[in-house]
Design a protein around this motif. Structure first.
Motif, PDB file in Angstrom:
ATOM      1  N   ARG A  20      15.164  18.402 -39.431  1.00  0.00           N
ATOM      2  CA  ARG A  20      14.448  17.672 -38.389  1.00  0.00           C
ATOM      3  C   ARG A  20      13.402  18.526 -37.680  1.00  0.00           C
ATOM      4  NH1 ARG A  20      17.866  13.441 -35.082  1.00  0.00           N
ATOM      5  NH2 ARG A  20      15.772  13.300 -34.246  1.00  0.00           N
ATOM      6  N   SER A  22      10.035  19.902 -36.598  1.00  0.00           N
ATOM      7  CA  SER A  22       8.713  19.270 -36.628  1.00  0.00           C
ATOM      8  C   SER A  22       7.769  20.098 -37.482  1.00  0.00           C
ATOM      9  CB  SER A  22       8.162  19.149 -35.212  1.00  0.00           C
ATOM     10  OG  SER A  22       7.844  20.430 -34.698  1.00  0.00           O
ATOM     11  N   TYR A  53      16.095  14.286 -47.695  1.00  0.00           N
ATOM     12  CA  TYR A  53      16.556  14.813 -46.421  1.00  0.00           C
ATOM     13  C   TYR A  53      17.850  14.069 -46.118  1.00  0.00           C
ATOM     14  CZ  TYR A  53      11.812  16.563 -46.111  1.00  0.00           C
ATOM     15  OH  TYR A  53      10.633  17.207 -46.356  1.00  0.00           O
TER      16      TYR A  53
END
Length: 144
Positions: A20, A22, A53
């Motif tokens: 997760r 960024s 993912y």
């Protein structure tokens, strides 16, 4: 696809630790622009290096894990044993290996008793000669 360089491997390791993150955080970590990192990640996804993912559950309530080290009976192979193993929902991962062990099987069980019962089911499978059980005490690194 071109070979992975050190930056690609760093991006992959960062995403394995936290998928997760960024793009901005990834860019800062590797010293590149956000757009360059986006392009690299897109290339890694398009080429199949990054397949998906996913979510990995944390330590709260983790089931017991163990490696079952299997040895095939004479005349049997991975192709003979795998369909039966794949049918067991507790089987999480299988690696065919060389040496005294033929197949390493990662399993999950809720309790030691369930693990013992699973081990007995596996050793009873056609084509399995021997099973050594290695319980996982603690995972110190997992980049899957």
């Amino acid at each position: 696809m071109k070979a992975l360089d050190a930056t690609d491997r760093t991006l992959i390791a960062l995403l394995q630790d936290n998928a997760r993150l960024s793009t901005v955080a990834l860019a800062k970590a590797v010293g590149l622009s956000r757009s360059t990192v986006q392009e690299r990640i897109a290339r890694l996804e398009d080429s199949g290096v990054i397949e998906r993912y996913t979510v990995r559950l944390g330590q709260g309530g983790d089931p017991l894990q163990a490696w079952l080290l299997l040895r095939y009976a004479d005349g049997f192979s991975c192709d003979d044993v795998m369909p039966s193993l794949a049918a067991l929902p507790q089987v999480q991962l299988c690696h065919s290996v060389a040496g005294d062990t033929d197949l390493m099987v990662l399993v999950q069980a809720d309790t030691p008793t369930v693990l013992a019962d699973l081990r007995e089911r596996v050793i009873a499978l056609k084509g399995v000669d021997d099973v050594t059980t290695v319980p996982v005490l603690r995972t110190t690194l997992d980049r899957r």
